[in-house]
Write an enzyme that holds these catalytic residues in place. Structure first.
Site, mmCIF file in Angstrom:
data_model
loop_
_atom_site.group_PDB
_atom_site.id
_atom_site.type_symbol
_atom_site.label_atom_id
_atom_site.label_comp_id
_atom_site.label_asym_id
_atom_site.label_seq_id
_atom_site.Cartn_x
_atom_site.Cartn_y
_atom_site.Cartn_z
ATOM 1 C CB SER A 136 -20.287 -30.515 2.117
ATOM 2 O OG SER A 136 -20.424 -29.670 3.224
ATOM 3 C CB SER A 188 -23.419 -27.079 17.828
ATOM 4 O OG SER A 188 -23.580 -26.032 16.905
ATOM 5 C CB THR A 244 -12.631 -26.709 19.137
ATOM 6 O OG1 THR A 244 -12.130 -25.425 19.560
ATOM 7 C CG2 THR A 244 -13.750 -27.103 20.099
ATOM 8 C CE LYS A 247 -17.322 -24.049 19.857
ATOM 9 N NZ LYS A 247 -17.787 -24.280 18.494
ATOM 10 C CB THR A 276 -1.375 -17.605 11.333
ATOM 11 O OG1 THR A 276 -1.939 -16.760 12.331
ATOM 12 C CG2 THR A 276 -1.671 -19.043 11.675
ATOM 13 C CB THR A 277 1.697 -15.889 15.575
ATOM 14 O OG1 THR A 277 2.404 -14.862 14.865
ATOM 15 C CG2 THR A 277 2.383 -16.132 16.906
ATOM 16 C CB THR A 362 -26.874 -19.211 13.916
ATOM 17 O OG1 THR A 362 -26.093 -17.998 13.930
ATOM 18 C CG2 THR A 362 -26.119 -20.282 14.658
HETATM 19 C C1 LIG Z 1 -17.336 -23.546 17.219
HETATM 20 C C2 LIG Z 1 -17.229 -24.464 16.031
HETATM 21 C C3 LIG Z 1 -16.064 -24.523 15.266
HETATM 22 C C4 LIG Z 1 -14.947 -23.549 15.446
HETATM 23 O O1 LIG Z 1 -14.193 -23.830 16.567
HETATM 24 P P1 LIG Z 1 -13.441 -22.638 17.301
HETATM 25 O O2 LIG Z 1 -12.365 -23.311 18.044
HETATM 26 O O3 LIG Z 1 -14.444 -21.939 18.148
HETATM 27 O O4 LIG Z 1 -12.920 -21.730 16.214
HETATM 28 C C5 LIG Z 1 -15.956 -25.505 14.288
HETATM 29 N N1 LIG Z 1 -16.956 -26.370 14.053
HETATM 30 C C6 LIG Z 1 -18.117 -26.302 14.741
HETATM 31 C C7 LIG Z 1 -19.192 -27.275 14.426
HETATM 32 C C8 LIG Z 1 -18.289 -25.342 15.740
HETATM 33 O O5 LIG Z 1 -19.447 -25.247 16.378
#
Ligand SMILES: *Cc1c(COP(=O)(O)O)cnc(C)c1O
Length: 425
Positions: A136, A188, A244, A247, A276-277, A362
């Protein structure tokens, strides 16, 4: 046991370390992106948001909103249950095939968030593979770390984007042992990009599986918005591509894509998927509309890159400590949690500009920053306005400009030297 006291102490500790988080009360305004209403106890003001992860403004795209309206009028609001029980719905099935196509994979699987997709998928794959070793990257997102932890598998952390270190660890594990390499394409907080081809080469050489998080790249990179693996033609060389819908696609949910067998295994074994739903049809339909739009339209991506580069150049020319970034993310170094919070507060109160402070955990201590995310909707005028506001705040609070700062910045938070040379220093 004084329960209340215990929780108060926990919160006080955050205050003492100057990293207690406060969220502004905002309301985004359709048609005026990136403008939003900011509500306080005694006033409501219109402000400009400069830190949204709705990177392309797709959250307000007419096609996305229309898909949502249409789905809600036909299918209502919720999903009606877990997919196991009664929540499987047609828009979700359609979304999964759209995602599989986006990444050139056989199958896709949607989760309620990107966080859950990482946690559920990595933990399940790591648990199913016998005596699996997970490799990782040290800067992986919290959701991936959680997945690694919950897999119960042995883990080795490799230095950030360091393929030589990764190879050392792969070699030591041997070709026979099950191995899963987990990493991101775009990181990010620094905006740097992983050496995906080199990692795929190593995976092939040492017979490891690969899992990439493309959360900060999908929609934004590649000819069809399939992320960095799309842009570099590497999707076929990575086993699992995760992303995701929350975003750049502007909605909600997370997903993985890969071979039919792996996807079916995660679908069948991951508690975070099963119990989960399901994502509601409205969200699935909106996400599909967003993905379809970005598969063919290059305009959002072109403008996104243009405005990001413009922001980097304009801020650097003003001698602001813009940190090196290969992507659309524009981090500006502060280096102190309290100053970072004060800068954010002053930007909002004096200039009507919202940029959330990014503090430990963070990012590492000493690298606190403002993380700026220009979108296609941040005009040239807004970029100049941002530069002027930042210069005022940096001056008022005595935050070091780039030139003062250069010798003390190191590792992956180097201040771009370009800023200095361009500023004539
Ligand atoms: C925001 C983020 C996630 C989580 O995604 P969400 O849809 O917001 O839960 C996963 N990996 C990274 C690198 C992120 O920045």
């Amino acid at each position: 046991m004084d329960y209340r006291r215990f929780f108060e102490d926990a919160i006080d500790q955050l205050h003492a370390e100057k990293r207690y988080r406060v969220f502004a009360n905002l309301e985004r305004i359709v048609g005026k992106f990136p403008r939003a209403l900011w509500r306080t106890a005694d006033s409501t003001r219109e402000i400009t948001v400069w830190c949204s992860n709705d990177y392309l403004g797709m959250g307000q795209h007419p096609a996305v909103i229309a898909a949502m309206h249409d789905a809600s009028s036909r299918m209502g609001s919720g999903a009606g249950g877990t997919r196991n029980i009664s929540g499987n719905n047609h828009p979700l099935v359609e979304l999964e095939s759209e995602l599989a196509d986006l990444h050139n994979k056989e199958a896709g699987l949607v989760f309620t968030s990107g966080f859950v997709s990482n946690e559920a998928s990595i933990s399940t794959i790591g648990r199913l593979l016998p005596n699996c070793l997970i490799l990782s990257d040290e800067l992986n997102h919290a959701s991936m770390i959680e997945g690694v932890r919950r897999s119960g598998a042995e883990k080795k952390i490799f230095r950030h984007n360091d393929v030589a270190h990764l190879e050392e660890l792969l070699k030591a594990a041997g070709k026979e042992r099950a191995k899963l390499i987990v990493f991101e394409s775009v990181y990010s907080m620094d905006g740097d990009i992983a050496p995906i081809a080199a990692i795929a080469d190593l995976a092939e050489k040492y017979n490891a599986m690969t899992y990439i998080d493309e959360v900060h790249a999908v929609g934004m990179y590649g000819n069809r918005g399939g992320g960095i693996t799309d842009q570099e033609g590497l999707a076929d060389r990575i086993d699992i591509i995760e992303g995701t819908l929350a975003k750049a696609f502007g909605t909600l949910g997370g997903y993985i894509t890969g071979s039919k067998t792996v996807i079916d295994a995660v679908r069948s074994y991951a508690p975070g998927f099963i119990f989960t739903t399901a994502l509601p049809p409205v969200i699935a339909a909106a996400a599909t509309a967003s993905i379809r739009h970005l598969k063919v339209s290059q305009e959002e991506r072109r403008l996104h890159q243009r405005q990001s580069q413009l922001a980097k150049d304009v801020l650097a020319l003003a001698n602001l400590p813009v940190m090196e970034s290969q992507t659309h993310i524009v981090p500006v170094h502060v280096g102190d949690p309290e100053l970072c919070k004060m800068a954010s507060d002053r930007l909002l109160e004096v200039h009507g500009i919202y940029i959330q402070p990014i503090n430990y955990p963070t990012v590492p201590r000493g690298t606190e920053r403002l993380r700026i995310t220009p979108t296609p909707f941040h005009s040239d005028e807004l970029v100049v306005e941002l530069k002027e506001a930042l210069v005022e705040v940096w001056t008022a609070l005595g935050i070091p400009f780039a030139k003062d700062n250069l010798p003390v910045i190191e590792t992956n938070t180097r201040v771009v030297t370009l800023a200095v040379s361009k500023a004539g220093g």
